[in-house]
Design a protein around this motif. Structure first.
Motif, short mmCIF file in Angstrom:
data_model
loop_
_atom_site.label_atom_id
_atom_site.label_comp_id
_atom_site.label_asym_id
_atom_site.label_seq_id
_atom_site.Cartn_x
_atom_site.Cartn_y
_atom_site.Cartn_z
N GLU A 26 38.74 35.61 21.97
CA GLU A 26 37.82 36.46 21.21
C GLU A 26 37.28 37.60 22.05
O GLU A 26 37.16 38.74 21.57
CB GLU A 26 36.67 35.62 20.65
CG GLU A 26 37.08 34.69 19.51
CD GLU A 26 35.89 34.06 18.82
OE1 GLU A 26 36.06 33.59 17.68
OE2 GLU A 26 34.79 34.04 19.41
N TYR A 86 40.46 40.01 23.04
CA TYR A 86 41.01 40.72 21.88
C TYR A 86 39.87 41.01 20.89
O TYR A 86 39.22 42.03 20.97
CB TYR A 86 42.14 39.91 21.27
CG TYR A 86 43.32 39.74 22.22
CD1 TYR A 86 44.32 40.70 22.28
CD2 TYR A 86 43.41 38.64 23.06
CE1 TYR A 86 45.39 40.55 23.17
CE2 TYR A 86 44.47 38.49 23.94
CZ TYR A 86 45.45 39.46 24.00
OH TYR A 86 46.50 39.32 24.88
N SER A 87 39.62 40.07 19.99
CA SER A 87 38.48 40.22 19.08
C SER A 87 38.32 38.94 18.28
O SER A 87 39.26 38.14 18.16
CB SER A 87 38.67 41.40 18.12
OG SER A 87 39.70 41.13 17.19
N GLN A 97 37.99 38.93 15.15
CA GLN A 97 38.74 39.13 13.92
C GLN A 97 40.21 38.72 14.10
O GLN A 97 40.83 38.17 13.19
CB GLN A 97 38.66 40.60 13.48
CG GLN A 97 37.29 41.03 12.99
CD GLN A 97 36.26 41.16 14.12
OE1 GLN A 97 36.63 41.41 15.28
NE2 GLN A 97 34.99 41.00 13.77
N LYS A 98 40.76 38.99 15.31
CA LYS A 98 42.16 38.60 15.54
C LYS A 98 42.32 37.09 15.51
O LYS A 98 43.28 36.57 14.92
CB LYS A 98 42.63 39.16 16.89
CG LYS A 98 43.26 40.54 16.80
CD LYS A 98 44.24 40.76 17.93
CE LYS A 98 45.16 41.92 17.62
NZ LYS A 98 46.26 42.04 18.59
N ALA A 112 42.05 35.79 12.02
CA ALA A 112 43.22 36.08 11.19
C ALA A 112 44.26 34.98 11.28
O ALA A 112 45.05 34.78 10.34
CB ALA A 112 43.84 37.41 11.61
N ILE A 124 50.08 37.30 15.08
CA ILE A 124 48.88 38.12 15.30
C ILE A 124 48.85 38.69 16.72
O ILE A 124 48.59 39.88 16.92
CB ILE A 124 47.61 37.28 15.05
CG1 ILE A 124 47.49 36.96 13.55
CG2 ILE A 124 46.36 38.01 15.53
CD1 ILE A 124 47.28 38.17 12.66
N PHE A 125 49.13 37.87 17.71
CA PHE A 125 48.96 38.29 19.10
C PHE A 125 50.26 38.82 19.74
O PHE A 125 50.23 39.31 20.87
CB PHE A 125 48.42 37.12 19.93
CG PHE A 125 47.00 36.76 19.61
CD1 PHE A 125 45.94 37.42 20.22
CD2 PHE A 125 46.71 35.77 18.69
CE1 PHE A 125 44.64 37.09 19.93
CE2 PHE A 125 45.40 35.43 18.39
CZ PHE A 125 44.35 36.10 19.01
#
Length: 917
Positions: free
Chosen positions: A192, A195-196, A198-199, A202, A222-223
Motif C-alpha cells: 500500500e 504503490y497505493s 487502491q491498487k 483492486a 494489477i501489479f
C-alpha cells in the motif's frame, strides 16, 4: 448473537461494538456483508482466540471471551473485545463477497461446500489483510506492536525471514504459524505504501469478477509482477533497514547459559538456586515441564573431550570439533503435558515441589476447559490437582501463608484473587469489569507487596505494586513512548523490580529502584528479551527469541543509564494516520433483548455426494440437508442411484437431535439392491427393504474417559424375488472409551457391546456384537489393534459393501458393510475380524491388515491403505460449519483381498457423502 451461559454481559457489549465496527468498515472498505452474520460468544479453552467462516449466505464468527495476556502479540489494543470483533469481521467482509458471475453465485447460494471453498484465499493473504486493517482502523494491533516488530526484526537480522512459499506457515519452523499474521500484514502494508491502497484493493475486486481468477492471477494483473517477486523486494528492504538499526546498537556483554532445542518459556529458579524449571516445547508442539541443574555440566564436557580424543586417535590428520560455547545443563526431571491440556507457569514450593497450571474439564460443562492448579513432587513423581473450577492463569505463591495470588478469568472478566491452599477458599483482591485485565502477579520475598500488570480500556499495560497490608497501590513509571510491558520480577532483596518494556520496535530490560525512585535501562535492544530472572544479585538470566528458537543467556548488571524521559501515566497514542478510525472502546451497558436459542432457525444446502467401488458400484446421492447454527437439530432427505447398474438405489430421510440429556436419531429409508450371494445362489438376488429406525442415547464425559449407551429399534419390511417379510428389531448398546495422551506417546481403548433381538416374518432371532480396539500414538505415528465378534441366532448376516446414506451398519444390523467385499457377497451367522493398522500422522491413510472369519472358518485376509474421516462436532469447523459442510464424510481405500473361500481381487473405493450418525 449466540452466547453460552454466563456470557450475556460480554455478548451484549459485543453486539453494540459490532454495529460500530460494521459502519466503520463500510466506510473504509466500501464493502459490507451480503447477509446477516451469526456471532457465537463462548470460552471453550480459557484462551484468547476467535475465528470466522466466510460465506455469502451463512457468514459466522466465533469470539472467545478470555482476554490475551501481556506478553502476547495480540495484547496491543484498546480493548480485546474491540480488536477481536474487528479482526474477525474484516475476515467476513474480505472473504464473503459474492461473485459477479451469476451462475457461480447461484451454485454458491445453494451449496455450502462450494460457497466456503470459493471464499478461500492463501492463509497469509486472509490473515495478513485482517491484521493490517485491525491495525489501520484502531491505530494499535500487531502492525504497530513492539513485541511483534522486535520478533520480525530479529528474524531479518539473522537472514531468516520466511520465503514466499513458507509464508502460510504450518511447518515445524519456530513461530511459523505467526508469520501469516505478522509478516503478511507488513508485506501488505508495504504494498500500500509503495504503490497505493487502491491498487491492493483492486485485487479483491478482481477476485469476484465474472472472469474466474484466483489470488495470484488477480494480483499479477494489477501489479504486473507476481506476489512472490514483490515479496522478495519487500524482505530485502526490510532486512536492509533492520541491519542499519542493528549496526547502531552496542553489543551486550552476555554469554550463552545453556542450549535449548526449540522453545522455552516461564523459567523459575528454586529457592536454593540449584534448580531451574522451564516449560519446553518441541517443533511438533509437545510441551514438557523440565527441571535442570544450574551447575555447569562437567560430565557433558568430559564426554566431548573423550569423543574428540578418540576421533584424533583414529585419524591424526582430522580436525576436532570446535568446543561449544556452553555445554547443555543436565536435565534432572521431566513432566510431559497431558495431551493438549498444556503445562504452564511453574512456581516452586520449597526445593522439591513445583506448582503449575494445566487445563481441566469443567465439571458442569464437559466441553469447556480452564486452568487448575497442580503440584508435582520431584522426589516421588506424584502429581496432585489442588483446585477445582478456579479458572486461573498466572499465579504467585505465598510460602508462609500457603496461599496463591492468581489471575482468575471467568466469562470474559479478569480479576486477581487469593486462594487458600487446602480449603480452596477464594477471595477477590480486585474488582472486575469488562476491558480491565490483570496479569503476571508476583509477590516479593517478604510477602507484603504484590506486583502485577494491569490494563484498562484505551490505555497501556501498567505495572502496579499493591501493599497487601493497607491495600494502597503504586504505579511504576515507564519509559516515555513505551507500548509493550511484560514479566515483572523482584530482585533478591526486594529493593527493585525488573521488567521488559518495548518502544520504537525494540524490547529492553528495565529496573526500577524503589529507594532511589529511579528507572534504569539495562539493555539496548540487542535481543528479543523475555523473562528476566536473577541468578544472583548482579547476574541476570533472560530468554532471547531467535529464528531457531529460544536461547537462555546471562549477563552481569553493571553501570546502567538512568531513564530521564519517563511516563507516569498511560495515554493511548494512535500509530495509524488513516482517516478512518474506530472510536476508543466504550463501556456498553445498554441492555438488549434476548431469548432462548431457537433450533428451528435452520439453514439449508444442496447435498450432493458420490461413491465409487471398483467391484461394480457408482452411487450418486442428491438431496437437501439442513441444521441450526449449533447443529443440535440436523436433517437430510435425498435419493440414491447406482449409475453403473441396479446394485443399490432408494430414498431416505435422516433426522438427528442433540439434547441436553439425550441424543436422538431417526431414519426412514426405502432401499432396493441386488447382489450375488456367492455361497448360496448363482446369479443375482433382488431385495427391497423399507423401514423406520429410531435411536435414543445418552453419554457421560469425564476427564479421560467417556461412557455411551443407547436404545435403538426398527420397524419395516423386506421383499425378495419370492417373498415378503415384516422386519423389526431392538438393540441395547453400551460402550466405553478411554484415552491418555502424554504427547510423545498416547494410549487408549474403545470397547462396545450390543445386544439385539428381532423378528423376520414369523422367525424370531437374537444376537450380540462385541468389539474392542486398542489405539495410540508413538511420536507422530498413530496405530491400532482391533477385534470384532458378531453372532446371530436364527438369522443370517450379509457381509460386504459400502456404507451409504441409505444403508449403514447402525440401521442395518444384519448387514455388515465391509468395503473389501462386494455387496452381500457372503452370508453367515457368526463373523470375526482381527487386525491392526499404522499411519505416519493423524488424518492420513492407514496401512492396515484385517483377517476375516465367517462361521468359525478363516475366509480371507485384506490389507492395503484406507482413510475414513468426517467433519464432525469435535472440530471447530464441524461445530459451527454451515449445514452443507458439517457431517461431511470421506471414505477411500485401496485393498487386496485373498483367501481360500473367496477369490483373490483388488479393490478401490472412494466416497464423499453426508452422515448424520
Amino acid at each position: 448473537m449466540h452466547y453460552t451461559k454466563g456470557h450475556q454481559a460480554w455478548a451484549q457489549a459485543a453486539a453494540q461494538e459490532l454495529e460500530i465496527v460494521r459502519d466503520i468498515v463500510l466506510v473504509q472498505q466500501n464493502r459490507s456483508l451480503p447477509s446477516v452474520a451469526d456471532v457465537v460468544v463462548f470460552d471453550p479453552y480459557h484462551g484468547a482466540n476467535g475465528f470466522a467462516l466466510p460465506s455469502t449466505d451463512n457468514p459466522l464468527m466465533a469470539l472467545f471471551t478470555t482476554p490475551p495476556q501481556s506478553d502476547t502479540v495480540i495484547s496491543n489494543h484498546h480493548s480485546w473485545l474491540q480488536l477481536l470483533i474487528l479482526h474477525e469481521y474484516v475476515h467476513l467482509v474480505h472473504l464473503s463477497q459474492p461473485t459477479r458471475h451469476r451462475f457461480r453465485q447461484l451454485i454458491r447460494d445453494i451449496s455450502d461446500i462450494y460457497d466456503l471453498t470459493s471464499a478461500m484465499m492463501p492463509r497469509w493473504v486472509a490473515e495478513g489483510y485482517a491484521t493490517l486493517l485491525e491495525s489501520k482502523i484502531t491505530g494499535r494491533g500487531r502492525l504497530f506492536d513492539n513485541y511483534s516488530e522486535a520478533i520480525i526484526r530479529e528474524f531479518a537480522r539473522q537472514g531468516a525471514l520466511p520465503t514466499y512459499a513458507q509464508l502460510n506457515g504450518g511447518d515445524n519452523r519456530y513461530l511459523s504459524d505467526s508469520m501469516a499474521y505478522l509478516l503478511g500484514a507488513r508485506f501488505l502494508a508495504w504494498l500500500e505504501s509503495t504503490y497505493s491502497e487502491q491498487k491492493l484493493d483492486a485485487v479483491w475486486t478482481r477476485m469476484q469478477a465474472v472472469k474466474k481468477r484466483d489470488f495470484e492471477d488477480a494480483f499479477q494483473g494489477i501489479f504486473n509482477l507476481s506476489a512472490a517477486v514483490l515479496y522478495q523486494r519487500f524482505t530485502a528492504e526490510y532486512t536492509y533497514q533492520t541491519m542499519q538499526v542493528a549496526a547502531k546498537r552496542a553489543p551486550l556483554n552476555d554469554t550463552l547459559w545453556t542450549t535449548t532445542k526449540f522453545s522455552v518459556h516461564s523459567p523459575a529458579l528454586s529457592p536454593d538456586k540449584r534448580l531451574l524449571a522451564v516449560i519446553e516445547r518441541d517443533a511438533q508442539g509437545r510441551s514438557h515441564l523440565n527441571v535442570y541443574s544450574t551447575s555447569d555440566n562437567a560430565e557433558a564436557k568430559k564426554k566431548f573431550v573423550a569423543r574428540q580424543k578418540q576421533l584424533l586417535e583414529i585419524d591424526p590428520n582430522d580436525i576436532a570439533d570446535t568446543v561449544p560455547e556452553v555445554f547443555p545443563k543436565e536435565r534432572l526431571f521431566s513432566l510431559p503435558a497431558r495431551g493438549q491440556r498444556g503445562v504452564r507457569y511453574p512456581h516452586w514450593q520449597g526445593n522439591d515441589t513445583l506448582l503449575f497450571v494445566s487445563s481441566v474439564r469443567d465439571t458442569a460443562h464437559p466441553m469447556v476447559f480452564s486452568g487448575a492448579l497442580f503440584s508435582w513432587s520431584l522426589s516421588t513423581g506424584k502429581v496432585t490437582q489442588l483446585t477445582e473450577n478456579a479458572r486461573i492463569r498466572r499465579f504467585t505463591l505465598s510460602q508462609r501463608a500457603q496461599k496463591i495470588y492468581a489471575e482468575q478469568v471467568q466469562f470474559g472478566y479478569s480479576q486477581l484473587v487469593e486462594i487458600t491452599l487446602g480449603t480452596n477458599h477464594v477471595k477477590a483482591i480486585t474488582h472486575r469489569e469488562l476491558g480491565t485485565v490483570y496479569d503476571h502477579p508476583v509477590l516479593n520475598r517478604s510477602d507484603d507487596k504484590l506486583a502485577y500488570l494491569r490494563v484498562k480500556a484505551n490505555s497501556n499495560w501498567q505495572l502496579v505494586v499493591r501493599d497487601l497490608v493497607d491495600g494502597s497501590e503504586t504505579l511504576i513509571p515507564m519509559p516515555q513512548g513505551y507500548q509493550y510491558l511484560a514479566q515483572p520480577q523482584w530482585d533478591m532483596v526486594d529493593r527493585s523490580i525488573t521488567f521488559v518494556a518495548g518502544r520504537a520496535g525494540l524490547l529492553d530490560i528495565y529496573r526500577y529502584d524503589f529507594e532511589l525512585q529511579t528507572l534504569y535501562k539495562l539493555t539496548d535492544g540487542q535481543y528479543v528479551f523475555t523473562y528476566p530472572l536473577y541468578l544472583s544479585k548482579a547476574r541476570l538470566l533472560f530468554l532471547a527469541k531467535t529464528a531457531q528458537g529460544t536461547q537462555l543467556r546471562v549477563f552481569n548488571i553493571g553501570n546502567t543509564p538512568e531513564v530521564n524521559a519517563i511516563s507516569r501515566f498511560t495515554p493511548m497514542p494512535r500509530a495509524s494516520s488513516t482517516g478512518v478510525l474506530l472510536p476508543k472502546a466504550e463501556r456498553h451497558h445498554t441492555p438488549l433483548p434476548s431469548q432462548p436459542y431457537d433450533i428451528w432457525r435452520q439453514s439449508t444446502s444442496l447435498a450432493v455426494g458420490g461413491q465409487y467401488h471398483s467391484i461394480g458400484r457408482s452411487l450418486l446421492h442428491v438431496g437437501i440437508t439442513g441444521s441450526d447454527l449449533l447443529d443440535l437439530l440436523s436433517w437430510q432427505v435425498g435419493v440414491t442411484q447406482d449409475l453403473a447398474g441396479d446394485a443399490l438405489s432408494g430414498r431416505f430421510a435422516d433426522l438427528r437431535y442433540v439434547g441436553q440429556y439425550a441424543n436422538w436419531h431417526a431414519k426412514v429409508f426405502d432401499t432396493r439392491f441386488s447382489a450375488p450371494f456367492r455361497s448360496q445362489h448363482h446369479g443375482k438376488h433382488s431385495q427391497r427393504r423399507r423401514g423406520i429406525f429410531l435411536q435414543a442415547g445418552t453419554s457421560y464425559q469425564a476427564e479421560h474417559w467417556r461412557l455411551d449407551t443407547h436404545l435403538a429399534g426398527q420397524l419395516g419390511d423386506e421383499r425378495t424375488d419370492v417373498e415378503r417379510d415384516d422386519l423389526r428389531w431392538s438393540r441395547f448398546a453400551l460402550s466405553h472409551r478411554w484415552f491418555e495422551d502424554r504427547q510423545s506417546v498416547a494410549f487408549g481403548s474403545h470397547m462396545s457391546w450390543h445386544w439385539l433381538q428381532g423378528k423376520s416374518g414369523e422367525q424370531s432371532w437374537q444376537g450380540y456384537d462385541l468389539s474392542a480396539r486398542l489405539f495410540g500414538r508413538v511420536d507422530t505415528f498413530p496405530w491400532y489393534i482391533s477385534g470384532k465378534y458378531q453372532q446371530r441366532h436364527n438369522v443370517f448376516m450379509a457381509l460386504g459393501g459400502l456404507e451409504s446414506p441409505i444403508a449403514d451398519n447402525n440401521s442395518h444390523v444384519n448387514t455388515l458393510f465391509i468395503p473389501e467385499l462386494s455387496m452381500a457377497g457372503l452370508r453367515g451367522s457368526q463373523y470375526q475380524q482381527f487386525g491392526g493398522g499404522v499411519t505416519w500422522r493423524a488424518n492420513r491413510p492407514w496401512l492396515y491388515y484385517h483377517q476375516h472369519h465367517l462361521d468359525r472358518q478363516l475366509i480371507g485376509h485384506s490389507y492395503g491403505l484406507r482413510l475414513s474421516t468426517k467433519i464432525e462436532k469435535g472440530s471447530w469447523l464441524g461445530k459451527f460449519a454451515p449445514a452443507g459442510v458439517s457431517n461431511l464424510r470421506v471414505d477411500m481405500g485401496l485393498s487386496r483381498l485373498s483367501g481360500a473361500s473367496i477369490s483373490d481381487e483388488n479393490s478401490v473405493w472412494l466416497g464423499i457423502w453426508y452422515d448424520l450418525r
